[in-house]
Design a protein around this motif. Sequence first.
Motif, mmCIF file in Angstrom:
data_model
loop_
_atom_site.group_PDB
_atom_site.id
_atom_site.type_symbol
_atom_site.label_atom_id
_atom_site.label_comp_id
_atom_site.label_asym_id
_atom_site.label_seq_id
_atom_site.Cartn_x
_atom_site.Cartn_y
_atom_site.Cartn_z
ATOM 1 N N SER A 96 1.321 -1.238 -0.233
ATOM 2 C CA SER A 96 -0.182 -0.062 -0.169
ATOM 3 C C SER A 96 0.903 1.256 -0.701
ATOM 4 O O SER A 96 2.036 1.248 0.218
ATOM 5 N N GLY A 97 0.476 2.209 -0.420
ATOM 6 C CA GLY A 97 1.380 3.799 -0.763
ATOM 7 C C GLY A 97 0.217 4.917 -0.423
ATOM 8 O O GLY A 97 -0.820 4.389 -0.726
ATOM 9 N N SER A 98 0.867 5.600 -0.046
ATOM 10 C CA SER A 98 -0.009 7.122 0.813
ATOM 11 C C SER A 98 0.315 8.097 -0.359
ATOM 12 O O SER A 98 0.427 8.351 -1.362
ATOM 13 N N THR A 99 -1.546 8.121 -1.226
ATOM 14 C CA THR A 99 -1.299 9.418 -2.516
ATOM 15 C C THR A 99 -1.493 10.510 -1.692
ATOM 16 O O THR A 99 -2.139 10.483 -0.959
ATOM 17 N N VAL A 100 -1.062 11.557 -2.079
ATOM 18 C CA VAL A 100 -1.016 13.140 -1.559
ATOM 19 C C VAL A 100 -1.334 14.090 -2.616
ATOM 20 O O VAL A 100 -0.700 13.347 -4.377
ATOM 21 N N VAL A 121 -5.112 6.379 -12.312
ATOM 22 C CA VAL A 121 -6.362 6.794 -11.752
ATOM 23 C C VAL A 121 -5.952 6.197 -10.277
ATOM 24 O O VAL A 121 -4.878 6.250 -9.615
ATOM 25 N N TYR A 122 -6.638 7.323 -9.374
ATOM 26 C CA TYR A 122 -6.053 7.923 -8.087
ATOM 27 C C TYR A 122 -7.052 7.570 -7.118
ATOM 28 O O TYR A 122 -7.045 6.400 -6.668
ATOM 29 N N GLU A 123 -8.408 8.290 -6.995
ATOM 30 C CA GLU A 123 -9.065 7.895 -6.302
ATOM 31 C C GLU A 123 -10.735 8.231 -7.218
ATOM 32 O O GLU A 123 -10.895 8.658 -7.578
ATOM 33 N N GLU A 124 -11.401 7.361 -6.653
ATOM 34 C CA GLU A 124 -12.693 7.220 -6.975
ATOM 35 C C GLU A 124 -13.727 8.498 -7.548
ATOM 36 O O GLU A 124 -13.907 9.386 -8.120
ATOM 37 N N HIS A 125 -13.560 9.391 -5.986
ATOM 38 C CA HIS A 125 -14.496 10.577 -6.145
ATOM 39 C C HIS A 125 -13.604 11.659 -6.695
ATOM 40 O O HIS A 125 -14.252 12.861 -7.866
ATOM 41 N N ASP A 179 2.011 9.505 -5.737
ATOM 42 C CA ASP A 179 2.077 8.235 -4.551
ATOM 43 C C ASP A 179 2.971 9.521 -3.901
ATOM 44 O O ASP A 179 4.126 9.809 -4.426
ATOM 45 N N ARG A 180 3.019 9.263 -1.891
ATOM 46 C CA ARG A 180 4.560 9.967 -1.906
ATOM 47 C C ARG A 180 6.025 9.611 -2.004
ATOM 48 O O ARG A 180 6.688 10.457 -1.941
ATOM 49 N N VAL A 181 6.194 8.569 -1.686
ATOM 50 C CA VAL A 181 6.742 8.207 -1.609
ATOM 51 C C VAL A 181 7.975 7.975 -2.697
ATOM 52 O O VAL A 181 9.003 8.771 -3.141
ATOM 53 N N GLN A 182 7.406 8.548 -3.588
ATOM 54 C CA GLN A 182 8.044 8.076 -5.382
ATOM 55 C C GLN A 182 7.554 10.157 -5.764
ATOM 56 O O GLN A 182 8.438 10.102 -6.362
ATOM 57 N N LEU A 208 -4.919 12.022 0.202
ATOM 58 C CA LEU A 208 -6.366 11.399 -1.191
ATOM 59 C C LEU A 208 -6.448 10.437 -0.260
ATOM 60 O O LEU A 208 -7.857 10.619 0.055
ATOM 61 N N ILE A 209 -5.602 8.726 -0.586
ATOM 62 C CA ILE A 209 -6.336 8.246 0.186
ATOM 63 C C ILE A 209 -4.741 7.049 0.312
ATOM 64 O O ILE A 209 -4.207 7.835 -0.020
ATOM 65 N N GLN A 210 -4.844 6.143 1.204
ATOM 66 C CA GLN A 210 -4.061 5.665 1.353
ATOM 67 C C GLN A 210 -4.400 3.891 0.207
ATOM 68 O O GLN A 210 -5.360 3.831 0.743
#
Length: 241
Positions: free
Chosen positions: A104-108, A138-142, A175-178, A199-201
């Motif tokens: 998993s990764g944190s999208t920021v 794609v990132y997050e549905e909403h 992705d935060r790390v990326q 935004l989402i994990q």
Amino acid sequence: MRHLLLALLLSTTTLPAAQPWRVVGDEQFAPYSFVTDADDTPHGLDVELVDAVLREAGVAYEIRLYPWERVKRMLDRGEVQMAFQFAGTPQRQEQYELVGPLRSGSTVFMTTAKTAISDWQTLDDFAPYVIGQVRGYVYEEHFDRADLARDTSAQNPRQLVSMLLAGRIDIIVGDRVQLQYFVHEQRAQDQVRILPRPLIQMPRFVAFAKGDIERARQFSEALVRLRNAGKLDEIQQRWAP
């Protein structure tokens, strides 16, 4: 009887060997998957995770990395048996047999001092800004469906970071790390900031063609065994910043 046994022996020794799985991932997704200027050998955290699971599954395979749009086309056309690393969105679940998550990764959201936004509560808070994102991601549905000003000209996350640093867009998402990896690559840590609220994990999956249940089962069972044994955590620790 001897002739029958000989015929059976010949038939079994001439059976074609099982074809190796063709596995593909994104070549511009460092530090998760990437190639260097020196050669086209796949490198990265996700490459090592996929490699470990496939070895555990006991299948023959070959891993190659390509531009993301090509990765999706190859899987859609049946040119490869497996691809990674897909976001676990409803859209992707409808398209493919997703197995995982692999990790998993944190999208920021990342921006610079040029924008006034310090954090966000609803997606409407981004209305005054142009948000950069990678074409085909794609990132997050909403968020993906929100009526926002977007720039989707970036072909990969490295280019997205460059566009932000050049002032061509106000905010980027990823992705935060990326994103931090590519900012560090350009020695621009003091020029950017990440908004506190992610935004989402986002879990990341491997994908098989819809209906390819047997390969999905083989990978899933091997993934569970390695996760329970702590082997995947060991690999991720080696890539921890």
